[in-house]
Every structure is written in structure tokens, then in C-alpha cells.
Write an enzyme that holds these catalytic residues in place. Structure first.
Site, PDB file in Angstrom:
ATOM      1  N   SER A  17       6.649 -42.711  46.366  1.00 62.00           N
ATOM      2  CA  SER A  17       6.598 -43.822  45.658  1.00 62.00           C
ATOM      3  C   SER A  17       8.156 -44.111  45.246  1.00 62.00           C
ATOM      4  O   SER A  17       9.165 -43.111  45.324  1.00 62.00           O
ATOM      5  CB  SER A  17       5.802 -43.601  44.081  1.00 62.00           C
ATOM      6  OG  SER A  17       4.670 -43.432  44.300  1.00 62.00           O
TER       7      SER A  17
HETATM    8  N1  SAH Z   1       2.751 -38.986  43.886  1.00 62.56           N
HETATM    9  C1  SAH Z   1       3.248 -39.279  45.391  1.00 62.56           C
HETATM   10  C2  SAH Z   1       2.719 -40.294  45.860  1.00 62.56           C
HETATM   11  C3  SAH Z   1       2.187 -40.462  47.317  1.00 62.56           C
HETATM   12  S1  SAH Z   1       1.192 -41.788  47.745  1.00 62.56           S
HETATM   13  C4  SAH Z   1       4.768 -38.525  45.624  1.00 62.56           C
HETATM   14  O1  SAH Z   1       5.459 -38.700  44.448  1.00 62.56           O
HETATM   15  O2  SAH Z   1       5.287 -38.768  46.804  1.00 62.56           O
HETATM   16  C5  SAH Z   1      -0.363 -41.646  47.216  1.00 62.56           C
HETATM   17  C6  SAH Z   1      -1.148 -40.142  47.966  1.00 62.56           C
HETATM   18  O3  SAH Z   1      -2.286 -40.238  46.920  1.00 62.56           O
HETATM   19  C7  SAH Z   1      -1.258 -39.991  49.127  1.00 62.56           C
HETATM   20  O4  SAH Z   1      -0.766 -38.994  49.487  1.00 62.56           O
HETATM   21  C8  SAH Z   1      -2.823 -40.367  49.385  1.00 62.56           C
HETATM   22  O5  SAH Z   1      -3.307 -39.428  50.311  1.00 62.56           O
HETATM   23  C9  SAH Z   1      -3.381 -39.671  47.977  1.00 62.56           C
HETATM   24  N2  SAH Z   1      -4.838 -40.129  47.718  1.00 62.56           N
HETATM   25  C10 SAH Z   1      -5.100 -41.354  47.811  1.00 62.56           C
HETATM   26  N3  SAH Z   1      -6.407 -41.306  47.516  1.00 62.56           N
HETATM   27  C11 SAH Z   1      -6.748 -39.936  46.977  1.00 62.56           C
HETATM   28  C12 SAH Z   1      -7.852 -39.363  46.260  1.00 62.56           C
HETATM   29  N4  SAH Z   1      -9.182 -39.935  46.264  1.00 62.56           N
HETATM   30  N5  SAH Z   1      -7.778 -38.180  45.891  1.00 62.56           N
HETATM   31  C13 SAH Z   1      -6.622 -37.436  45.953  1.00 62.56           C
HETATM   32  N6  SAH Z   1      -5.558 -38.165  46.751  1.00 62.56           N
HETATM   33  C14 SAH Z   1      -5.482 -39.214  46.897  1.00 62.56           C
END
Ligand code: SAH
Length: 225
Positions: A72
Site C-alpha cells: 500500500s
Molecule cells: N498490508 C499489505 C497490503 C498488501 S495488498 C502490505 O503492507 O503490503 C493486499 C493483500 O491482501 C494481498 O497480499 C492479497 O493477497 C491479500 N488478500 C486479498 N484477499 C484476501 C483474503 N480474503 N484473505 C487474506 N488475504 C487477502
């Protein structure tokens, strides 16, 4: 200095000066919580992205982390963390849905007692788990599962943060909030207007929702129907 320490400290576009500039930008954009700003000035975001992108890691933008996912944007990490900490009392036990690179979890780990974080993509889960361990985080517990179910066995949580956007809020996340706890979550359709919400559990079955700014997140992919 040991090589590991040098890697963490960074050099040139990954140096402390570059992190300080990012903190300045976050402040200009309206982030007020000094504890959040201090933490983001310390954490080596360049180690949470692919080496090829390290020199861009202190720009205020989201960056790809593989598997169609992104780390993010720093402003959004700061804003969501600030909103999460604004609960009264501040949270001790926090669940993150969407571990991704682990950067948001690392920011939280410096500010609250226990962080539980859930990721559904196995290679991301494995790589991030190893990185967080390597960087010395011992108050982050990582899980491979569908976070739209929350994390029942560790509930309730003082706060929950979702870093991927569902169209509608998964009921499990509301149910796993402690009374007085807050859920910080973007909602909306992929590539359309999404909004950042803060939902406070005010009683056994009462909740208050406040909609904040427009945001853009990857979708929360759910195996549940
Ligand atoms: N907090 C992260 C943001 C990553 S983007 C950071 O600081 O880098 C969002 C993430 O959510 C992705 O890795 C994606 O695979 C995950 N995601 C999407 N749907 C999900 C679900 N149902 N359960 C767990 N993770 C999920």
C-alpha cells in the site's frame, strides 16, 4: 557495521534522509499522529519490496509485490494506522487481513502489543513470514487463510484492519471485534469508487460507521459465498 545492519539502514535512495523526506510528505498530507510518523521514519520499507524497486520505496506510491498484489501507498498505511489507533483505549491486539509485503504489519507491531495477520496467497505468506522473522519482529503472528472469515480462534480483537477491499463488509470481521473495538476497512468495487470506513462496535449488536476518504485497493478475494 554488519552487512545486515547496513542493508536495514540503507544508502542513497534508501537512506535515513530519504525516509525523513517521506515523513515530511506524510505530515504535509495531514498525518498528525507523531508515533505513526516516527515509526514510518524508521522502518526500512525498501526491504519489503523487490530489490529492483528499492530506490522507489520511499515515494508515496503503491508498488507491485508480485502475484498481482501491491504494497500500500505510505500515506494510506499512515492514515489507516492513525485511524486504528484513535480508538479509546488504543488497541493492544490487532488483526490485519491481507499481509502482503508485511510492511503494514511491521508498522503496527511497533505501535501495539500483538499483531495477527492473515494472507491467502501461499508464496506471499511464506516470503513475508520469513522476512518478518529475519527482521526480528516477534509480536507478529502470520497465518495462511481466507481473512474474510477473520481469525476465529484468536478473536476478539481490539481492532481489525483490512488492506484489501471487499464489496460489502464480511460479517465475521464485525463479530470478531471486541466491544469498543474498531474495524478500518475499504469497501467498494474493483477499480471503482472505494471508500475507507471506520466501524466501531458500540455494543453487543450495535455498530457505528464513519466513511472517510476515497481510496483504491486490490480486491478482498473471498472463497466464501
Ligand atoms: N498490508 C499489505 C497490503 C498488501 S495488498 C502490505 O503492507 O503490503 C493486499 C493483500 O491482501 C494481498 O497480499 C492479497 O493477497 C491479500 N488478500 C486479498 N484477499 C484476501 C483474503 N480474503 N484473505 C487474506 N488475504 C487477502
Amino acid at each position: 557495521m554488519a552487512k545486515r545492519e547496513l542493508d536495514i539502514q540503507g544508502i542513497g535512495m534508501t537512506s535515513q534522509r530519504t525516509r525523513d523526506r517521506l515523513v515530511g510528505r506524510l505530515r504535509e498530507r495531514g498525518i498528525k499522529n507523531e508515533a505513526v510518523l516516527a515509526v514510518m521514519g524508521k522502518i526500512p520499507r525498501h526491504l519489503f519490496v523487490d530489490e529492483a524497486l528499492a530506490t522507489r520505496s520511499y515515494e508515496d506510491t503503491a508498488l507491485p509485490i508480485g502475484h498481482g498484489q501491491t504494497i500500500s501507498q505510505p500515506y494510506i498505511v499512515a492514515r489507516m494506522t492513525e485511524l486504528l489507533l484513535a480508538g479509546d483505549p488504543p488497541p493492544n491486539k490487532v488483526l490485519e487481513v491481507g499481509t502482503g509485503s508485511g510492511y503494514q504489519a511491521a508498522v503496527l507491531a511497533a505501535l501495539v502489543k500483538d499483531v495477527f495477520t492473515v494472507e491467502r496467497i501461499e508464496p506471499l505468506y511464506r516470503a513475508t513470514r520469513a522476512l518478518l522473522y529475519d527482521l526480528g519482529y516477534r509480536n507478529i503472528r502470520t497465518f495462511l487463510s481466507d481473512g474474510s472469515w477473520g481469525l476465529e480462534r484468536e478473536a476478539p480483537f481490539d481492532a481489525i484492519i483490512a488492506t484489501a477491499a471487499p464489496e460489502t463488509i464480511p460479517p465475521a470481521l464485525l463479530e470478531q471485534l471486541a466491544i469498543g473495538g474498531r474495524l478500518v476497512i475499504p469497501t467498494g468495487k474493483q477499480m471503482q469508487a472505494q471508500v475507507l470506513n471506520v466501524i466501531t462496535r458500540t455494543g453487543e449488536s450495535s455498530y457505528e460507521t464513519v466513511a472517510h476518504e476515497p481510496v483504491l485497493f486490490v480486491p478482498l478475494v473471498s472463497d466464501r459465498q
